[in-house]
Design a protein around this motif. Sequence first.
Motif, mmCIF file in Angstrom:
data_model
loop_
_atom_site.group_PDB
_atom_site.id
_atom_site.type_symbol
_atom_site.label_atom_id
_atom_site.label_comp_id
_atom_site.label_asym_id
_atom_site.label_seq_id
_atom_site.Cartn_x
_atom_site.Cartn_y
_atom_site.Cartn_z
ATOM 1 N N SER A 226 0.816 -1.221 0.000
ATOM 2 C CA SER A 226 0.000 0.000 0.000
ATOM 3 C C SER A 226 0.848 1.270 0.000
ATOM 4 O O SER A 226 0.303 2.374 -0.033
ATOM 5 N N PHE A 227 2.170 1.106 0.031
ATOM 6 C CA PHE A 227 3.124 2.220 0.002
ATOM 7 C C PHE A 227 4.196 1.907 -1.046
ATOM 8 O O PHE A 227 5.337 1.599 -0.704
ATOM 9 N N PRO A 228 3.850 1.949 -2.340
ATOM 10 C CA PRO A 228 4.807 1.537 -3.366
ATOM 11 C C PRO A 228 6.138 2.292 -3.254
ATOM 12 O O PRO A 228 6.158 3.518 -3.106
ATOM 13 N N ASP A 229 7.228 1.546 -3.315
ATOM 14 C CA ASP A 229 8.588 2.094 -3.354
ATOM 15 C C ASP A 229 8.978 2.886 -2.100
ATOM 16 O O ASP A 229 9.893 3.700 -2.154
ATOM 17 N N ILE A 230 8.289 2.646 -0.995
ATOM 18 C CA ILE A 230 8.655 3.292 0.277
ATOM 19 C C ILE A 230 9.084 2.181 1.233
ATOM 20 O O ILE A 230 8.339 1.227 1.470
#
Length: 193
Positions: free
Chosen positions: A109-113
Motif C-alpha cells: 500500500s506504500f509503493p517504493d517506500i
Amino acid sequence: MVLEVVQYGHPILRQKGRRIERITPDLRQLIADMFETMYAAHGIGLAAQQVGQALQLTVLDLRDVTDRPSTLELDGQPADPASLMPLVLINPQIQPLAPEVVGPEGCLSFPDIYADIARPEKIEVRALDGEGRPLHFRCGGLLARAIQHEYDHLQGILFIDRMDRATRQRLQPELEALQARTRARLARAAART
C-alpha cells in the motif's frame, strides 16, 4: 481474480477489521483472490484492508524469500516455515516472546517506500486457518516480522506509525504525495458515481 491494492490515503487502511465468525464460500473466494493479488504484486503478505475489506484476515507466503531467514516451532519442536505456506490467518492474536530488533520493511500500500522498523524478534501466534481450524505456533525472523506487519493492518495500524521520527520526516514528502494521489483518485471515482 487480481484485486486492486488500496494505497496510503484510502480510509479503509485505518479501519480495524471485523472478526470473522464463519467460513463461507465468499470468504474462501476472497482468500483465493487475495493470494492471487499478493503474488501478482510480488508481495509476501496481504491484509484484507489492503483490498478494501475491513476483516480480521491476512494471507502470507514467504517461500520465495531466501535472503531473510525465518524460524518456526510447532508443538514446541523446530519445523520448516515452508510447511505452513501458503498461510491464512483469520482472527489472529499475537504475543511477543523476544526483544525488538530493527529490520527493513515495505508495504504494497506504500509503493517504493521502505524503512527500518523495530519489532519483536519472536512471537507466538494463535489464529484460524482458511478452513476455520485452530493454528498455534511460534515463529521468528522474517515470518514473525511479516505476521506483525499484517496484524497491524488488521488493527488499522500502518508501518509508517512504527517508523522513528527521523525516518518519518525524511519520507514525509513521498508520503504526502502518495496520500494526495490516492485522495484525488477517490474523489474522481466518487464524482463518477
